[in-house]
Scaffold this motif. Structure first.
Motif, mmCIF file in Angstrom:
data_model
loop_
_atom_site.group_PDB
_atom_site.id
_atom_site.type_symbol
_atom_site.label_atom_id
_atom_site.label_comp_id
_atom_site.label_asym_id
_atom_site.label_seq_id
_atom_site.Cartn_x
_atom_site.Cartn_y
_atom_site.Cartn_z
ATOM 1 N N ALA A 46 4.832 -9.462 -3.805
ATOM 2 C CA ALA A 46 3.465 -8.971 -4.021
ATOM 3 C C ALA A 46 3.250 -8.622 -5.490
ATOM 4 O O ALA A 46 2.173 -8.874 -6.058
ATOM 5 N N ALA A 47 4.295 -8.078 -6.137
ATOM 6 C CA ALA A 47 4.177 -7.717 -7.557
ATOM 7 C C ALA A 47 3.989 -8.960 -8.407
ATOM 8 O O ALA A 47 3.127 -9.007 -9.299
ATOM 9 N N ALA A 48 4.783 -10.011 -8.113
ATOM 10 C CA ALA A 48 4.674 -11.249 -8.902
ATOM 11 C C ALA A 48 3.295 -11.875 -8.731
ATOM 12 O O ALA A 48 2.705 -12.394 -9.688
ATOM 13 N N ALA A 49 2.743 -11.798 -7.526
ATOM 14 C CA ALA A 49 1.453 -12.437 -7.256
ATOM 15 C C ALA A 49 0.290 -11.705 -7.909
ATOM 16 O O ALA A 49 -0.770 -12.294 -8.130
ATOM 17 N N THR A 50 0.462 -10.441 -8.229
ATOM 18 C CA THR A 50 -0.667 -9.663 -8.769
ATOM 19 C C THR A 50 -0.427 -9.200 -10.213
ATOM 20 O O THR A 50 -1.216 -8.427 -10.762
ATOM 21 N N GLY A 51 0.665 -9.628 -10.833
ATOM 22 C CA GLY A 51 0.914 -9.294 -12.235
ATOM 23 C C GLY A 51 1.262 -7.829 -12.461
ATOM 24 O O GLY A 51 0.954 -7.265 -13.518
ATOM 25 N N VAL A 52 1.920 -7.233 -11.485
ATOM 26 C CA VAL A 52 2.325 -5.815 -11.606
ATOM 27 C C VAL A 52 3.847 -5.772 -11.711
ATOM 28 O O VAL A 52 4.532 -6.585 -11.097
ATOM 29 N N ARG A 79 -4.117 -1.390 -6.795
ATOM 30 C CA ARG A 79 -4.719 -1.503 -5.461
ATOM 31 C C ARG A 79 -4.540 -2.935 -4.928
ATOM 32 O O ARG A 79 -4.177 -3.143 -3.777
ATOM 33 N N ASN A 80 -4.751 -3.935 -5.802
ATOM 34 C CA ASN A 80 -4.553 -5.334 -5.378
ATOM 35 C C ASN A 80 -3.108 -5.580 -4.951
ATOM 36 O O ASN A 80 -2.836 -6.256 -3.963
ATOM 37 N N PHE A 81 -2.212 -5.004 -5.746
ATOM 38 C CA PHE A 81 -0.784 -5.152 -5.423
ATOM 39 C C PHE A 81 -0.498 -4.587 -4.021
ATOM 40 O O PHE A 81 0.173 -5.229 -3.202
ATOM 41 N N ALA A 82 -1.033 -3.391 -3.738
ATOM 42 C CA ALA A 82 -0.780 -2.763 -2.439
ATOM 43 C C ALA A 82 -1.360 -3.623 -1.318
ATOM 44 O O ALA A 82 -0.707 -3.837 -0.278
ATOM 45 N N ARG A 83 -2.547 -4.162 -1.515
ATOM 46 C CA ARG A 83 -3.165 -4.971 -0.451
ATOM 47 C C ARG A 83 -2.376 -6.266 -0.209
ATOM 48 O O ARG A 83 -2.170 -6.679 0.925
ATOM 49 N N ARG A 84 -1.923 -6.890 -1.308
ATOM 50 C CA ARG A 84 -1.123 -8.108 -1.148
ATOM 51 C C ARG A 84 0.185 -7.784 -0.409
ATOM 52 O O ARG A 84 0.634 -8.527 0.451
ATOM 53 N N PHE A 85 0.732 -6.640 -0.774
ATOM 54 C CA PHE A 85 1.984 -6.212 -0.125
ATOM 55 C C PHE A 85 1.763 -5.997 1.385
ATOM 56 O O PHE A 85 2.565 -6.434 2.215
ATOM 57 N N PHE A 86 0.647 -5.366 1.751
ATOM 58 C CA PHE A 86 0.340 -5.164 3.176
ATOM 59 C C PHE A 86 0.251 -6.511 3.892
ATOM 60 O O PHE A 86 0.784 -6.701 4.988
ATOM 61 N N ALA A 87 -0.439 -7.446 3.250
ATOM 62 C CA ALA A 87 -0.624 -8.757 3.885
ATOM 63 C C ALA A 87 0.724 -9.449 4.069
ATOM 64 O O ALA A 87 0.995 -10.052 5.112
ATOM 65 N N MET A 88 1.591 -9.329 3.057
ATOM 66 C CA MET A 88 2.883 -10.004 3.142
ATOM 67 C C MET A 88 3.784 -9.365 4.194
ATOM 68 O O MET A 88 4.508 -10.074 4.896
#
Ligand code: SF4
Length: 392
Positions: free
Chosen positions: A31-37, A62-71
């Protein structure tokens, strides 16, 4: 910019253990790699995830957290339901050490001691086992605050202060100490112990009973105690002590006879009444303090120790003091420890440790196991160690 991200699962406890924790951990870098965090530090605990991340703005976190939830939802066969609320707080670069140690403590607290985390009603034996396991963390937190040596010496002092007195003189000294401590605390009295022993002839009741006004004036001229009423009460109590002891041989003999008819499970009510009727300036609280310092463990509960047990969900709120003391006695019995030494651990934890009247839960190694944990506020800055702890 650095940020603290904290997010919890909807069921809060036991959602992220075993294989689910492993899959959740693997989802974080993706999720971090996908959102640049960039993730600086992270921990997975049974109720959620805490992470220190580097990102340009709050929106990216916030984007990172949402991507992480989805993953995690895609990867976990039994899905973990995440709560909608995210906690995202900026971290000043100078404070990163505080946040890192918070994450380490949170993770070690949730992995080192195998412990049930149910907050439902506990049976007494389960509660004792839980309390015994938590005690290791309490002792570790106390040692981290003031060091092993100071922790052990506080426990020794606390135990010695409550040892049953060897004779009438020692018992009378503790009665007088409780009267002097009224309004100034036992620590102040302990600091003047040698001067008080010298001024009051080692609290021999036979000698104190003969004190006249001139002797009381002489004591008041010394820089030890300046309350004439307290000194006069000790002299009057020495006379009453001797009168009561004359009937029974010793005053402690009178106490033992009364204790034989009394009930420890309800806090020694007959003994409390005996002291109140035998002596002056002895109200109920003073009588209970004296009894506890004569070795009657259930006579009084330290408010800090009781507060910790209640917050940890080991004891019902508003439980009577004798029940709290019996519970501490049961934990001590389970671990083969002295109940006063064990109580001293909880006293330290509630006075110099994090579980103060206003708790410092973000500094607390029990936070992830504590139903009363308040993890919403920003972590405090490291506090200077204190060596003083309030006495019971
Ligand atoms: S988490 Fe908070 S309330 Fe619970 S024991 Fe620690 S300091 Fe006390």
């Amino acid at each position: 910019m650095l940020w603290l991200l904290a997010t919890d699962t909807s069921r809060l406890r036991k959602c992220l253990v075993g294989a689910r924790a492993g899959r959740t951990r693997r989802a974080l870098p993706g999720a971090a790699a996908a959102t640049g965090v960039r993730i600086i530090a992270q921990c997975i605990i049974p109720c959620g995830v805490r992470a220190i991340v580097e990102a340009t703005c709050r929106g990216h976190v916030r984007n990172f957290a949402r991507r992480f939830f989805a993953m995690t939802a895609a990867a976990v066969r039994e899905p973990v339901f995440w709560r909608a609320g995210l906690r995202i707080e900026p971290i000043a670069p100078a404070e990163i050490g505080v946040y890192r140690s918070y994450l380490q403590r949170s993770e070690s607290a949730s992995t080192e001691v195998p412990l049930k985390t149910s907050t439902g009603k506990l049976g007494r034996r389960t509660a004792v086992r839980r309390a015994h396991a938590l005690l290791q963390l309490v002792d570790r937190a106390n040692a981290a605050e003031i060091g092993h040596d100071e922790t052990s010496s506080y426990a020794r002092r606390y135990t010695m202060d409550h040892d049953p007195p060897a004779d009438d003189r020692a018992a009378f000294a503790r009665l007088c100490a409780a009267i002097f401590a009224n309004g100034i605390g036992f620590n102040a009295v302990r600091n003047h112990r040698e001067a008080l022993d010298a001024a009051f002839d080692l609290f021999d009741p036979t000698r104190v009973a003969r004190y006249d006004d001139a002797r009381i004036d002489a004591i008041l001229r010394q820089p030890i105690i300046c309350d004439r009423a307290k000194v006069a009460a000790c002299v009057e109590n020495a006379r009453r002590w001797l009168a009561c002891a004359a009937d029974e041989g010793t005053y402690l003999g009178r106490v033992a006879r009364c204790a034989a008819q009394d009930d420890a499970a309800v806090g020694w009510p007959a003994l409390v009444e005996l002291l109140r009727s035998d002596f002056v300036r002895v109200a109920e609280m003073t009588a209970r303090q004296v009894l506890k310092r004569w070795g009657f463990f259930t006579a009084l509960s330290h408010p800090g120790g009781k507060r910790c047990l209640e917050r940890l969900g080991l004891m019902a709120p508003q439980a009577p003091a004798p029940a709290a003391q019996q519970f501490i006695g049961a934990i001590a019995g389970a671990g083969g420890r002295d109940p006063y030494a064990l109580e001293a651990s909880f006293v330290l934890f509630s006075t110099i440790g994090p579980c103060r009247t206003r708790p410092l839960c973000l500094r607390c190694p029990l936070a992830e196991r504590c139903p009363a944990a308040q993890l919403e506020a920003a972590p405090p800055r490291p506090a200077a160690s204190s060596t003083a702890a309030k006495s019971a």
